[in-house]
Design a protein around this motif. Structure first.
Motif, PDB file in Angstrom:
ATOM      1  N   SER A   1      46.301  48.556  31.200  1.00 27.95           N
ATOM      2  CA  SER A   1      47.321  47.767  30.511  1.00 27.95           C
ATOM      3  C   SER A   1      47.195  48.003  29.007  1.00 27.95           C
ATOM      4  CB  SER A   1      47.158  46.278  30.819  1.00 27.95           C
ATOM      5  OG  SER A   1      48.210  45.541  30.252  1.00 27.95           O
ATOM      6  N   GLU A  46      40.076  31.408  30.934  1.00 28.96           N
ATOM      7  CA  GLU A  46      41.041  32.498  31.027  1.00 28.96           C
ATOM      8  C   GLU A  46      40.391  33.869  30.813  1.00 28.96           C
ATOM      9  OE1 GLU A  46      44.300  31.810  28.382  1.00 28.96           O
ATOM     10  OE2 GLU A  46      45.295  30.451  29.811  1.00 28.96           O
ATOM     11  N   HIS A  86      50.434  40.809  25.605  1.00 25.88           N
ATOM     12  CA  HIS A  86      49.044  41.118  25.928  1.00 25.88           C
ATOM     13  C   HIS A  86      48.277  41.391  24.632  1.00 25.88           C
ATOM     14  CE1 HIS A  86      45.868  43.890  27.917  1.00 25.88           C
ATOM     15  NE2 HIS A  86      45.545  42.618  28.135  1.00 25.88           N
ATOM     16  N   ALA A 133      55.388  38.687  28.963  1.00 30.22           N
ATOM     17  CA  ALA A 133      54.320  38.054  28.185  1.00 30.22           C
ATOM     18  C   ALA A 133      53.772  39.055  27.164  1.00 30.22           C
ATOM     19  CB  ALA A 133      53.209  37.572  29.116  1.00 30.22           C
ATOM     20  N   ARG A 145      40.807  34.717  34.355  1.00 29.12           N
ATOM     21  CA  ARG A 145      42.170  34.984  34.851  1.00 29.12           C
ATOM     22  C   ARG A 145      42.339  36.501  34.965  1.00 29.12           C
ATOM     23  NH1 ARG A 145      47.603  35.313  32.978  1.00 29.12           N
ATOM     24  NH2 ARG A 145      49.034  34.050  34.251  1.00 29.12           N
ATOM     25  N   ASN A 155      51.942  36.101  37.195  1.00 32.68           N
ATOM     26  CA  ASN A 155      53.228  35.508  37.595  1.00 32.68           C
ATOM     27  C   ASN A 155      54.426  36.422  37.365  1.00 32.68           C
ATOM     28  OD1 ASN A 155      53.668  35.439  34.806  1.00 32.68           O
ATOM     29  ND2 ASN A 155      52.934  33.327  34.621  1.00 32.68           N
ATOM     30  N   ASN A 156      54.180  37.666  36.927  1.00 32.96           N
ATOM     31  CA  ASN A 156      55.232  38.661  36.731  1.00 32.96           C
ATOM     32  C   ASN A 156      56.303  38.234  35.731  1.00 32.96           C
ATOM     33  OD1 ASN A 156      54.234  40.679  38.477  1.00 32.96           O
ATOM     34  ND2 ASN A 156      55.048  39.590  40.256  1.00 32.96           N
ATOM     35  N   SER A 157      55.954  37.408  34.790  1.00 30.32           N
ATOM     36  CA  SER A 157      56.888  36.995  33.742  1.00 30.32           C
ATOM     37  C   SER A 157      56.591  37.781  32.465  1.00 30.32           C
ATOM     38  CB  SER A 157      56.745  35.495  33.470  1.00 30.32           C
ATOM     39  OG  SER A 157      57.066  34.747  34.628  1.00 30.32           O
ATOM     40  N   ARG A 203      54.393  42.969  28.015  1.00 29.32           N
ATOM     41  CA  ARG A 203      54.224  43.450  29.386  1.00 29.32           C
ATOM     42  C   ARG A 203      54.638  42.344  30.355  1.00 29.32           C
ATOM     43  NH1 ARG A 203      47.804  42.804  31.110  1.00 29.32           N
ATOM     44  NH2 ARG A 203      47.696  40.553  30.723  1.00 29.32           N
ATOM     45  N   ASP A 251      53.359  39.774  32.973  1.00 25.62           N
ATOM     46  CA  ASP A 251      52.089  39.137  33.282  1.00 25.62           C
ATOM     47  C   ASP A 251      51.659  39.507  34.706  1.00 25.62           C
ATOM     48  OD1 ASP A 251      50.123  36.855  32.371  1.00 25.62           O
ATOM     49  OD2 ASP A 251      50.624  36.478  34.485  1.00 25.62           O
TER      50      ASP A 251
END
Length: 323
Positions: A199, A244, A215, A213, A289, A209-211, A204, A206
């Motif tokens: 990454s 996290e 990084h 965001a 996380r 949750n694929n939202s 990108r 997330d």
């Protein structure tokens, strides 16, 4: 002391009285005469040896002919000229190494430092005048045909050699100073080898949750237990577990830089420890996380996030793969 002299068949004799003083004077005169005769023989022998056999003269007293002296000086002149050429070639090689070192330093220096240095150089060039006489380190080689003595040529060469030694010492000190400065900055990749990017820095999706965001760093894809190294020398200001970031280490470097290593499996340093560039500080893990084993790496400059790809100095390209 009496000496009686008896002559032939007549048996006549004579008496001579010799005193100690007369005997001493006679001995001194005889010694002086022998010395003068020996000196004359030695001198004549020298003259003959120099004229007919110079090697014999050297054996007798270290004397050489003027012709041999000329050839000997000519040989030393040639050697001195060759030495001067070698010194010039060495000086050129040192200049080449200096340029190569500057190129290496330019690659290894973080982008914010490059920009700062570039602005400073422009400002300096605009505000400061430069001048003065041209005094080359190595003047033109001595032309012995212009009645320049061998002694003067040797003195000039020795002075040039001393200047070259000073130049080498100055360059060495400058290189050490630059190395020490760069070693404090987080420019070394935190993993040794065999890594790739999972990454990149910036926007990108997330991975949880694929939202959309942001990084705040880069993720190195690596197996659990892979060794993590300090990107630069500094002070550990954080070494603990975060909900996290998982097991996280934060190192404070010079010039306002800070590096962060997250999701570690094991921490090998404690808060307050001083670490050196390339020191083993942790192991790659899957804590906090995270969707899998990797190392999250961030760099800050005076509290502002930087793209680590603009700071780290990689020896080979990385294969980046966005998740």
């Amino acid at each position: 002391m009496q000496i009686i002299w008896i002559s032939g068949a007549t048996s006549h004799y004579r008496k001579f009285n010799v005193t100690k003083t007369q005997l001493t004077r006679f001995a001194i005169l005889l010694a002086l005469l022998l010395i003068m005769i020996g000196s004359a023989i030695y001198f004549m022998g020298f003259r003959v040896a120099i004229k007919f056999d110079p090697s014999m003269a050297r054996d007798m007293g270290g004397v050489i002919t003027s012709e041999e002296l000329y050839h000997l000086e000519e040989e030393y002149r040639q050697k001195l000229t060759k030495l001067q050429g070698s010194l010039k070639a060495m000086d050129q090689k040192i200049d080449s190494l200096s340029k190569l070192n500057e190129q290496y330093a330019a690659l290894a220096t973080p982008l914010p430092i490059k920009e700062k240095r570039k602005d400073k150089e422009k400002s300096s060039e605009a505000s400061e005048g430069k001048g003065g006489p041209y005094l080359p380190l190595f003047p033109n080689q001595v032309n012995f045909e212009e009645n320049v003595s061998l002694r003067i040529g040797i003195i000039k060469t020795l002075e040039s050699t001393e200047s070259l030694n000073k130049k080498i010492q100055s360059i060495k000190e400058a290189w050490l100073e630059k190395y020490e400065r760069l070693s404090l900055l987080p420019t070394k990749p935190p993993l040794a080898s065999g890594y790739g990017l999972s990454s990149n820095f910036g926007t990108r999706l997330d991975p949880i949750n694929n939202s959309p965001a942001f990084h705040p760093g880069i993720d190195f894809n690596a197996k659990p237990g892979t060794q993590v190294f300090a990107a630069g020398s500094g002070l550990v200001i954080k070494a603990k577990y975060d909900t996290e970031l998982g097991n996280v280490i934060e190192v404070k470097h010079s010039e306002g830089f800070t590096s962060l290593y997250a999701h570690c499996q094991k921490l090998l340093v404690n808060q307050g420890d001083t670490v050196t560039r390339g020191q083993l500080i942790a192991e790659v893990g899957n804590t906090g996380r995270s969707t899998g084993p990797h190392l999250h790496f961030s760099i800050y400059k005076n509290g502002t996030l930087l793209n680590p790809m603009e700071v780290l100095s990689f020896s080979k390209p990385l294969a980046a793969k966005e998740n």
